[in-house]
Design a protein around this motif. Structure first.
Motif, short mmCIF file in Angstrom:
data_model
loop_
_atom_site.label_atom_id
_atom_site.label_comp_id
_atom_site.label_asym_id
_atom_site.label_seq_id
_atom_site.Cartn_x
_atom_site.Cartn_y
_atom_site.Cartn_z
N TYR A 76 0.88 -1.18 0.00
CA TYR A 76 0.00 0.00 0.00
C TYR A 76 0.91 1.22 0.00
CZ TYR A 76 -3.62 3.31 1.33
OH TYR A 76 -4.48 4.37 1.35
N TRP A 77 0.85 2.00 -1.07
CA TRP A 77 1.75 3.15 -1.19
C TRP A 77 1.19 4.37 -0.47
CZ3 TRP A 77 5.15 3.88 -6.02
CH2 TRP A 77 5.70 2.65 -6.38
N GLY A 111 -11.87 3.97 -5.67
CA GLY A 111 -10.47 3.78 -6.05
C GLY A 111 -9.46 4.28 -5.03
N THR A 112 -9.91 4.65 -3.83
CA THR A 112 -8.98 5.24 -2.86
C THR A 112 -8.28 4.20 -1.97
OG1 THR A 112 -10.93 5.72 -1.51
CG2 THR A 112 -9.99 7.55 -2.76
N GLY A 113 -8.61 2.91 -2.18
CA GLY A 113 -7.87 1.87 -1.46
C GLY A 113 -8.59 1.27 -0.25
N LYS A 114 -9.92 1.45 -0.20
CA LYS A 114 -10.67 0.89 0.93
C LYS A 114 -10.59 -0.65 0.91
CE LYS A 114 -14.43 3.07 -0.38
NZ LYS A 114 -13.85 3.79 -1.56
N ASN A 115 -10.86 -1.20 -0.28
CA ASN A 115 -10.78 -2.66 -0.38
C ASN A 115 -9.35 -3.15 -0.18
OD1 ASN A 115 -13.56 -2.53 -2.01
ND2 ASN A 115 -13.13 -4.61 -1.31
N HIS A 116 -8.41 -2.37 -0.70
CA HIS A 116 -7.00 -2.78 -0.56
C HIS A 116 -6.66 -2.97 0.92
CE1 HIS A 116 -2.70 -2.73 -2.07
NE2 HIS A 116 -2.57 -2.73 -0.75
N ASN A 204 -18.95 4.42 -0.02
CA ASN A 204 -18.68 5.74 -0.62
C ASN A 204 -19.45 6.82 0.14
OD1 ASN A 204 -18.92 4.08 -3.77
ND2 ASN A 204 -17.04 4.69 -2.76
N TRP A 237 -6.76 5.84 -6.92
CA TRP A 237 -5.47 5.25 -7.27
C TRP A 237 -5.57 4.53 -8.62
CZ3 TRP A 237 -0.72 5.48 -4.95
CH2 TRP A 237 0.23 4.55 -5.37
N ARG A 238 -6.79 4.33 -9.09
CA ARG A 238 -6.96 3.43 -10.25
C ARG A 238 -6.13 3.84 -11.47
NH1 ARG A 238 -12.48 2.15 -8.27
NH2 ARG A 238 -12.17 0.10 -7.35
N1 LIG Z 1 -2.26 3.59 -1.80
C1 LIG Z 1 -2.32 2.55 -2.64
N2 LIG Z 1 -1.20 1.83 -2.91
C2 LIG Z 1 -1.24 0.80 -3.75
N3 LIG Z 1 -2.34 0.40 -4.41
C3 LIG Z 1 -3.48 1.06 -4.18
C4 LIG Z 1 -3.53 2.17 -3.29
N4 LIG Z 1 -4.79 2.62 -3.25
C5 LIG Z 1 -5.50 1.84 -4.08
N5 LIG Z 1 -4.71 0.90 -4.64
C6 LIG Z 1 -5.08 -0.09 -5.66
O1 LIG Z 1 -6.03 0.57 -6.50
C7 LIG Z 1 -7.08 -0.31 -6.88
C8 LIG Z 1 -8.41 0.26 -6.41
O2 LIG Z 1 -8.41 0.28 -5.00
P1 LIG Z 1 -9.63 -0.32 -4.14
O3 LIG Z 1 -10.32 -1.39 -4.90
O4 LIG Z 1 -9.11 -0.66 -2.80
O5 LIG Z 1 -10.55 0.98 -4.09
P2 LIG Z 1 -11.91 1.25 -3.28
O6 LIG Z 1 -11.63 2.39 -2.37
O7 LIG Z 1 -12.39 0.00 -2.67
O8 LIG Z 1 -12.83 1.76 -4.46
P3 LIG Z 1 -14.44 1.60 -4.68
O9 LIG Z 1 -15.12 2.58 -3.78
O10 LIG Z 1 -14.61 1.92 -6.12
O11 LIG Z 1 -14.79 0.17 -4.38
C9 LIG Z 1 -6.75 -1.66 -6.26
O12 LIG Z 1 -6.06 -2.44 -7.23
C10 LIG Z 1 -5.82 -1.30 -5.11
O13 LIG Z 1 -4.91 -2.36 -4.82
#
Ligand SMILES: Nc1ncnc2c1ncn2[C@@H]1O[C@H](COP(=O)(O)OP(=O)(O)OP(=O)(O)O)[C@@H](O)[C@H]1O
Ligand SMILES: [Mg+2]
Length: 248
Positions: A76-77, A111-116, A204, A237-238
């Motif tokens: 996670y960056w 795309g902000t990394g919640k699932n990550h 969201n 991050w997408r």
């Molecule tokens: N800070 C980060 N460092 C590395 N990879 C990241 C980072 N943030 C997001 N990603 C990557 O970006 C992609 C989208 O992130 P993720 O699915 O976690 O978003 P989300 O917040 O769950 O979005 P949504 O609300 O659309 O479901 C994933 O492949 C995730 O691994």
């Protein structure tokens, strides 16, 4: 009680064991007790594995989707203070969940990394033998409807879902939840928090909108015992995914 020196079996075990290993028993009675305790530990481990497999079977997929299987804290960056805070919260949630219970909600734009980070928590816990399911509200509802179609009440599925160590409910508020969905979410949060099992929520929606959707009671339960609300308020991050140096 026989001493280890007088017992043929124990003497043989002692001889077989490497020199630096000390047996956790010194009498026959202690040895039996140790065997029973080890048996009970193994049974509990098998029961844990079965629990995970049973829910995965109903959902017809693994507890953490393949897309997020490789997500970790290490990949996670961090590029801003918000991400640094979110990462530190996720790590602290994971360590609390190793031996206790805490609820959390990750809220923010797509795309902000919640699932990550939720998957990083889950992957960490799976390695320690815990059971983890990350599932969308829509998938919970489909599994419930499928079980109604099979002539079941859905109770078995809900029970299984409520018994895993960590349940993360994803995409809350993506579709305007119907009354029925709200009732199911209430039931899940009620049952899990009553039995001190953790609930994670990914959304969201902001806090006010979640409170409107789920009601004050659910939100109170989510935040009790130090439950955390973490805002993911940066850009998606997408666009980085698949770029050189970025984590996919
Ligand atoms: N800070 C980060 N460092 C590395 N990879 C990241 C980072 N943030 C997001 N990603 C990557 O970006 C992609 C989208 O992130 P993720 O699915 O976690 O978003 P989300 O917040 O769950 O979005 P949504 O609300 O659309 O479901 C994933 O492949 C995730 O691994
Ligand atoms: Mg997501």
């Amino acid at each position: 009680m026989k001493n280890i020196v007088n017992s043929g079996v124990l003497e043989r075990i002692r001889r077989l064991a490497p020199q630096h290993v000390t047996a956790p028993f010194s009498t026959v009675a202690e040895w039996r007790e140790w065997q029973l305790a080890e048996g009970r530990k193994r049974c509990a481990e098998i029961e844990q594995q079965n629990r995970q497999v049973r829910v995965e079977k109903i959902l017809n997929r693994s507890g953490i989707q393949s897309l997020h299987r490789r997500c970790s804290f290490a990949n996670y960056w961090v590029q801003n203070d918000g991400q640094r805070y979110a990462l530190s919260q996720a790590k602290s949630i994971a360590s609390e969940l190793e031996s206790g219970c805490t609820n959390f909600a990750f809220s923010g734009k797509p795309g902000t990394g919640k699932n990550h980070l939720a998957a990083a928590i889950g992957n960490h816990l799976l390695k320690t033998g815990k059971t983890v399911i990350v599932v969308t509200v829509a998938d919970v509802m489909s599994a419930l409807h499928a079980s109604y179609d099979d002539g079941n009440s859905g109770e078995k599925f809900l029970r299984e879902l409520c018994e895993v160590d960590l349940l993360v409910l994803d995409e809350i508020g993506v579709q305007r939840e119907t009354k029925n969905e709200q009732v199911v979410l209430h039931q899940i949060v009620d049952r899990r928090t009553a039995s001190l099992r953790s609930v994670g929520m990914l959304t969201n929606l902001n806090y006010e909108a979640m409170k409107n959707l789920l009601g004050e009671r659910v939100m109170d339960r989510m935040t009790m015992n130090g439950g955390r609300w973490v805002n993911f308020s940066w850009e998606s991050w997408r666009p980085n995914v698949g770029q050189t140096g970025a984590v996919v």
